[in-house]
Design an enzyme around this catalytic site. Structure first.
Site, PDB file in Angstrom:
ATOM      1  N   LYS A  93       0.828  -1.216   0.000  1.00  0.00           N
ATOM      2  CA  LYS A  93       0.000   0.000   0.000  1.00  0.00           C
ATOM      3  C   LYS A  93       0.856   1.258   0.000  1.00  0.00           C
ATOM      4  CE  LYS A  93      -1.922   1.771   4.006  1.00  0.00           C
ATOM      5  NZ  LYS A  93      -1.687   3.189   4.199  1.00  0.00           N
ATOM      6  N   ASN A  94       1.819   1.312   0.938  1.00  0.00           N
ATOM      7  CA  ASN A  94       2.527   2.574   1.116  1.00  0.00           C
ATOM      8  C   ASN A  94       3.531   2.874  -0.004  1.00  0.00           C
ATOM      9  OD1 ASN A  94       0.940   3.178   3.261  1.00  0.00           O
ATOM     10  ND2 ASN A  94       2.402   2.510   4.814  1.00  0.00           N
ATOM     11  N   ARG A 132      -4.158  10.156   3.401  1.00  0.00           N
ATOM     12  CA  ARG A 132      -2.907  10.782   3.773  1.00  0.00           C
ATOM     13  C   ARG A 132      -2.021  11.063   2.544  1.00  0.00           C
ATOM     14  NH1 ARG A 132      -1.694  13.766   7.610  1.00  0.00           N
ATOM     15  NH2 ARG A 132       0.538  13.947   7.833  1.00  0.00           N
ATOM     16  N   CYS A 158      -5.584   7.911   8.780  1.00  0.00           N
ATOM     17  CA  CYS A 158      -5.923   7.366  10.102  1.00  0.00           C
ATOM     18  C   CYS A 158      -5.539   8.364  11.191  1.00  0.00           C
ATOM     19  CB  CYS A 158      -5.172   6.063  10.342  1.00  0.00           C
ATOM     20  SG  CYS A 158      -5.788   4.695   9.356  1.00  0.00           S
ATOM     21  N   ARG A 183      -0.305  14.791  12.880  1.00  0.00           N
ATOM     22  CA  ARG A 183       0.415  14.371  11.670  1.00  0.00           C
ATOM     23  C   ARG A 183       0.845  15.616  10.891  1.00  0.00           C
ATOM     24  NH1 ARG A 183      -2.160   8.786   9.343  1.00  0.00           N
ATOM     25  NH2 ARG A 183      -0.150   8.768   8.293  1.00  0.00           N
ATOM     26  N   PRO A 184       1.806  16.373  11.445  1.00  0.00           N
ATOM     27  CA  PRO A 184       2.238  17.604  10.760  1.00  0.00           C
ATOM     28  C   PRO A 184       2.983  17.292   9.463  1.00  0.00           C
ATOM     29  CG  PRO A 184       3.666  17.142  12.639  1.00  0.00           C
ATOM     30  CD  PRO A 184       2.589  16.106  12.665  1.00  0.00           C
ATOM     31  N   ILE A 185       3.117  18.308   8.590  1.00  0.00           N
ATOM     32  CA  ILE A 185       3.886  18.094   7.353  1.00  0.00           C
ATOM     33  C   ILE A 185       5.010  19.136   7.247  1.00  0.00           C
ATOM     34  CG2 ILE A 185       2.042  16.910   6.077  1.00  0.00           C
ATOM     35  CD1 ILE A 185       1.675  19.596   4.513  1.00  0.00           C
ATOM     36  N   ASP A 186       5.458  19.629   8.423  1.00  0.00           N
ATOM     37  CA  ASP A 186       6.506  20.662   8.411  1.00  0.00           C
ATOM     38  C   ASP A 186       7.783  20.195   7.698  1.00  0.00           C
ATOM     39  OD1 ASP A 186       6.420  19.009  10.919  1.00  0.00           O
ATOM     40  OD2 ASP A 186       8.409  19.881  11.170  1.00  0.00           O
ATOM     41  N   GLN A 187       8.124  18.902   7.815  1.00  0.00           N
ATOM     42  CA  GLN A 187       9.368  18.421   7.184  1.00  0.00           C
ATOM     43  C   GLN A 187       9.226  18.362   5.657  1.00  0.00           C
ATOM     44  OE1 GLN A 187      12.313  17.849   9.028  1.00  0.00           O
ATOM     45  NE2 GLN A 187      10.982  18.889  10.500  1.00  0.00           N
ATOM     46  N   ASP A 228       3.204   0.019  12.397  1.00  0.00           N
ATOM     47  CA  ASP A 228       1.986  -0.501  11.769  1.00  0.00           C
ATOM     48  C   ASP A 228       1.724  -1.970  12.100  1.00  0.00           C
ATOM     49  OD1 ASP A 228       1.537   1.983  10.710  1.00  0.00           O
ATOM     50  OD2 ASP A 228       2.511   1.545   8.796  1.00  0.00           O
ATOM     51  N   ILE A 264       6.656   6.261  17.312  1.00  0.00           N
ATOM     52  CA  ILE A 264       6.318   7.082  16.138  1.00  0.00           C
ATOM     53  C   ILE A 264       5.079   7.956  16.388  1.00  0.00           C
ATOM     54  CG2 ILE A 264       5.876   7.056  13.626  1.00  0.00           C
ATOM     55  CD1 ILE A 264       8.500   5.619  14.289  1.00  0.00           C
ATOM     56  N   ARG A 311      -9.174   0.139   3.449  1.00  0.00           N
ATOM     57  CA  ARG A 311      -8.178   1.104   2.968  1.00  0.00           C
ATOM     58  C   ARG A 311      -6.857   0.422   2.631  1.00  0.00           C
ATOM     59  NH1 ARG A 311      -6.754   5.739   6.620  1.00  0.00           N
ATOM     60  NH2 ARG A 311      -5.304   5.780   4.893  1.00  0.00           N
TER      61      ARG A 311
HETATM   62  N1  EPU Z   1       6.299  14.023  11.359  1.00  0.00           N
HETATM   63  C1  EPU Z   1       6.543  15.350  11.662  1.00  0.00           C
HETATM   64  N2  EPU Z   1       6.626  16.234  10.634  1.00  0.00           N
HETATM   65  C2  EPU Z   1       6.486  15.858   9.331  1.00  0.00           C
HETATM   66  C3  EPU Z   1       6.258  14.517   9.029  1.00  0.00           C
HETATM   67  C4  EPU Z   1       6.171  13.610  10.069  1.00  0.00           C
HETATM   68  O1  EPU Z   1       6.669  15.721  12.830  1.00  0.00           O
HETATM   69  O2  EPU Z   1       6.591  16.729   8.446  1.00  0.00           O
HETATM   70  C5  EPU Z   1       6.250  13.041  12.462  1.00  0.00           C
HETATM   71  C6  EPU Z   1       4.908  12.346  12.571  1.00  0.00           C
HETATM   72  O3  EPU Z   1       4.000  13.096  13.333  1.00  0.00           O
HETATM   73  C7  EPU Z   1       5.284  11.015  13.175  1.00  0.00           C
HETATM   74  C8  EPU Z   1       6.683  10.742  12.606  1.00  0.00           C
HETATM   75  O4  EPU Z   1       7.159  11.998  12.159  1.00  0.00           O
HETATM   76  O5  EPU Z   1       5.402  11.165  14.556  1.00  0.00           O
HETATM   77  C9  EPU Z   1       6.733   9.773  11.439  1.00  0.00           C
HETATM   78  O6  EPU Z   1       5.801  10.144  10.428  1.00  0.00           O
HETATM   79  P1  EPU Z   1       5.985   9.746   8.910  1.00  0.00           P
HETATM   80  O7  EPU Z   1       6.052  11.002   8.129  1.00  0.00           O
HETATM   81  O8  EPU Z   1       7.093   8.757   8.772  1.00  0.00           O
HETATM   82  O9  EPU Z   1       4.602   9.022   8.614  1.00  0.00           O
HETATM   83  P2  EPU Z   1       3.696   9.170   7.331  1.00  0.00           P
HETATM   84  O10 EPU Z   1       4.538   9.316   6.122  1.00  0.00           O
HETATM   85  O11 EPU Z   1       2.599  10.139   7.570  1.00  0.00           O
HETATM   86  C10 EPU Z   1       3.742   6.617   6.780  1.00  0.00           C
HETATM   87  C11 EPU Z   1       2.717   5.554   6.534  1.00  0.00           C
HETATM   88  C12 EPU Z   1       2.065   5.154   7.857  1.00  0.00           C
HETATM   89  C13 EPU Z   1       3.133   4.693   8.843  1.00  0.00           C
HETATM   90  C14 EPU Z   1       4.228   5.769   8.991  1.00  0.00           C
HETATM   91  C15 EPU Z   1       5.396   5.329   9.855  1.00  0.00           C
HETATM   92  C16 EPU Z   1       1.980   6.164   4.328  1.00  0.00           C
HETATM   93  C17 EPU Z   1       0.892   6.671   3.453  1.00  0.00           C
HETATM   94  N3  EPU Z   1       1.701   6.079   5.626  1.00  0.00           N
HETATM   95  O12 EPU Z   1       3.023   7.720   7.325  1.00  0.00           O
HETATM   96  O13 EPU Z   1       1.251   4.045   7.528  1.00  0.00           O
HETATM   97  O14 EPU Z   1       2.554   4.456  10.113  1.00  0.00           O
HETATM   98  O15 EPU Z   1       4.723   6.123   7.683  1.00  0.00           O
HETATM   99  O16 EPU Z   1       5.970   4.180   9.313  1.00  0.00           O
HETATM  100  O17 EPU Z   1       3.042   5.800   3.844  1.00  0.00           O
HETATM  101  C18 EPU Z   1      -0.526   2.542   7.713  1.00  0.00           C
HETATM  102  O18 EPU Z   1      -0.142   2.030   6.653  1.00  0.00           O
HETATM  103  O19 EPU Z   1      -1.393   2.012   8.456  1.00  0.00           O
HETATM  104  C19 EPU Z   1       0.045   3.822   8.134  1.00  0.00           C
HETATM  105  C20 EPU Z   1      -0.518   4.625   9.014  1.00  0.00           C
END
Ligand code: EPU
Length: 430
Positions: A22-23, A93, A117, A122-126, A306, A328, A398
């Site tokens: 999926k991811n 997402r 979910c 779930r910020p996107i600052d990075q 996960d 995480i 999903r």
């Molecule tokens: N984070 C920040 N700032 C950012 C981005 C992330 O602070 O700009 C924090 C998040 O809040 C979290 C950590 O960094 O605490 C890791 O977040 P990450 O960005 O790695 O997660 P994601 O890309 O939003 C993906 C998967 C998730 C999985 C996580 C961790 C996708 C679409 N989703 O989420 O998958 O839990 O990586 O491995 O790829 C799932 O498949 O059930 C699922 C939730």
């Protein structure tokens, strides 16, 4: 509305085929937009997150042609911009990948802030930090994220403050055509990061180091169409391993990449599984009574967040007390109340859960609080005494292809039923 009706007590037996990741799929589908020709994607999972992305592609003007249930031709040449502000973007997402893709292809994009979910903040600052370092301006206004590269993107040296899957992929997407060299440090190393990089390289990108802490990208001027097969989903595989161990069954899990499952396999063995690994399959049985353990989730190659809900079900029935430390998400344990409803002894304090094993779980009506928690509730139902009703099936859809069908073929007693919608029932009475 639908529910799953799960009657416990039958060990799983047989063979299950794991689908595409999926991811990886949710990043690779948007990335096809960057190609100057059609792309052929194979091993695409049949899950609702993929259907939403295919709808988004078509709404934008792409031609999407299904060659079979798992392969598609996507021709995005008629797409003229990357403005996705409708409900579909908010439903998942991964719509944030259109920011990186749009920047690369059109120099700008706007996307409604992503949903997904509820696992905590779930910020996107990075993601935005990476886009800005590459020369883009970013803005968030009334729930829409705007990115604009003005006179073009330039390669940059970016050090991420935290390890993020989404930010690593988005930075790669934006940087593949940026002028010069980009270095991304402190990146995520999940198998799907490598898969996205491999797909982009097949399109003509020059990305090295994916799967390590540093990714180096040399900007190229264009990307061509490519044919690509998505890797197997390691979390789906882990979920079926957990289900086999939990029920005390014997299951062959086909179409896997064992390397991607090393941590999961090692922790499953620790709690009582016997796992024989082959080239692209494994066979799992339960060797002993389940034993307690302590686990901390970490970015790959650590134990994946996960897999926490599914692993919790095993620990709920293990001899002794286990501690799970979530590294995480701040809200990973939302399903704790549901497992408690089934008799589990599960205490949560912030990111730490303490689980004392009980002899047997009991059936109860429970809810899927997110995708992985939904799968965990089904596994708990398969082990419980009596018939468990799992609501919130849309979460499971999903990310799990034909979950009920795959489990049924392994001998599980699980059915999907329609439940009357109270509003239309009332309307009918009125
Ligand atoms: N984070 C920040 N700032 C950012 C981005 C992330 O602070 O700009 C924090 C998040 O809040 C979290 C950590 O960094 O605490 C890791 O977040 P990450 O960005 O790695 O997660 P994601 O890309 O939003 C993906 C998967 C998730 C999985 C996580 C961790 C996708 C679409 N989703 O989420 O998958 O839990 O990586 O491995 O790829 C799932 O498949 O059930 C699922 C939730």
């Amino acid at each position: 509305m639908e529910k799953l009706i799960v009657t416990g007590g039958r060990p799983l037996h047989g063979t299950v085929d794991i689908g595409g990741a999926k991811n990886a799929a949710v990043a690779i589908i948007p990335a096809t937009l960057m190609a100057d020709g059609p792309c052929v994607l194979e091993n695409v999972p049949v899950i609702s997150d993929v259907s939403i992305l295919m709808d988004i592609m078509q709404e934008m003007g792409a031609e999407v042609h299904a060659m079979s249930s798992h392969s598609y031709v996507i021709d995005s040449r008629d797409i003229k911009n990357c403005e996705i502000q409708d409900e579909n973007a908010r439903r998942m997402r991964a719509s944030y990948y259109y920011l990186g893709v749009g920047l690369s292809k059109f120099g700008k994009a706007s996307v409604a802030l992503p949903g997904g979910c509820d696992l905590g903040a779930r910020p996107i600052d990075q993601h935005l930090k990476a886009f800005e370092a590459l020369g883009a301006k970013t803005d968030v206004d009334q729930g829409i994220v705007y990115v604009d590269a003005g006179s073009g993107l330039k390669g940059a040296h970016i050090f991420f403050d935290i390890v993020s899957v989404g930010a690593t992929i988005n930075a790669m997407l934006a940087a593949v055509k940026a002028e010069g060299r980009t270095i991304l440090e402190n990146v995520a190393k999940e198998p799907h990061i490598v898969d996205v990089a491999n797909f982009l390289n097949k399109m003509g990108a020059d990305i090295r180091g994916a799967g390590t802490d540093v990714i180096k990208i040399r900007g190229v001027s264009s990307l061509k169409g490519a044919q690509y097969s998505i890797i197997p989903d390691q979390i789906e595989a882990g979920t079926f391993i957990a289900a086999a161990v939990a029920t005390g069954g014997n299951v062959k899990v086909n179409n896997i990449t064992p390397k991607h499952l090393e941590t999961i396999i090692s922790r499953m063995r620790e709690v009582g599984a016997e796992i024989l690994v082959d080239e692209d399959s494994l066979t799992v049985t339960r060797k002993s009574v389940l034993c307690a353990t302590n686990v901390r989730t970490m970015p790959h190659p650590g134990f994946p967040t996960d897999m926490v809900p599914q692993f919790s079900v095993l620990l709920s029935m293990a001899e002794g007390t286990s501690i799970i430390t979530e590294g995480i998400w701040s809200n990973r344990f939302r399903y704790a109340d549901e497992l408690r409803r089934m008799g589990a002894s599960f205490t949560v304090d912030g990111k730490i859960a303490v689980i004392s094993g009980v002899e047997r779980l009991q059936a109860a009506p429970v809810m899927s609080t997110d995708l992985r928690a939904g799968a965990a509730m089904v596994i708990a139902g398969l082990c419980a005494q009596g018939t468990t009703e799992v609501s919130g099936v849309e979460y499971i859809d999903r990310g799990y292809e034909d979950f009920v069908g795959k489990l049924s073929r392994l001998g599980a007693d699980v059915k999907r039923i329609q439940i009357p919608d109270p509003v239309s029932e009332l309307a009918a009475i009125g």
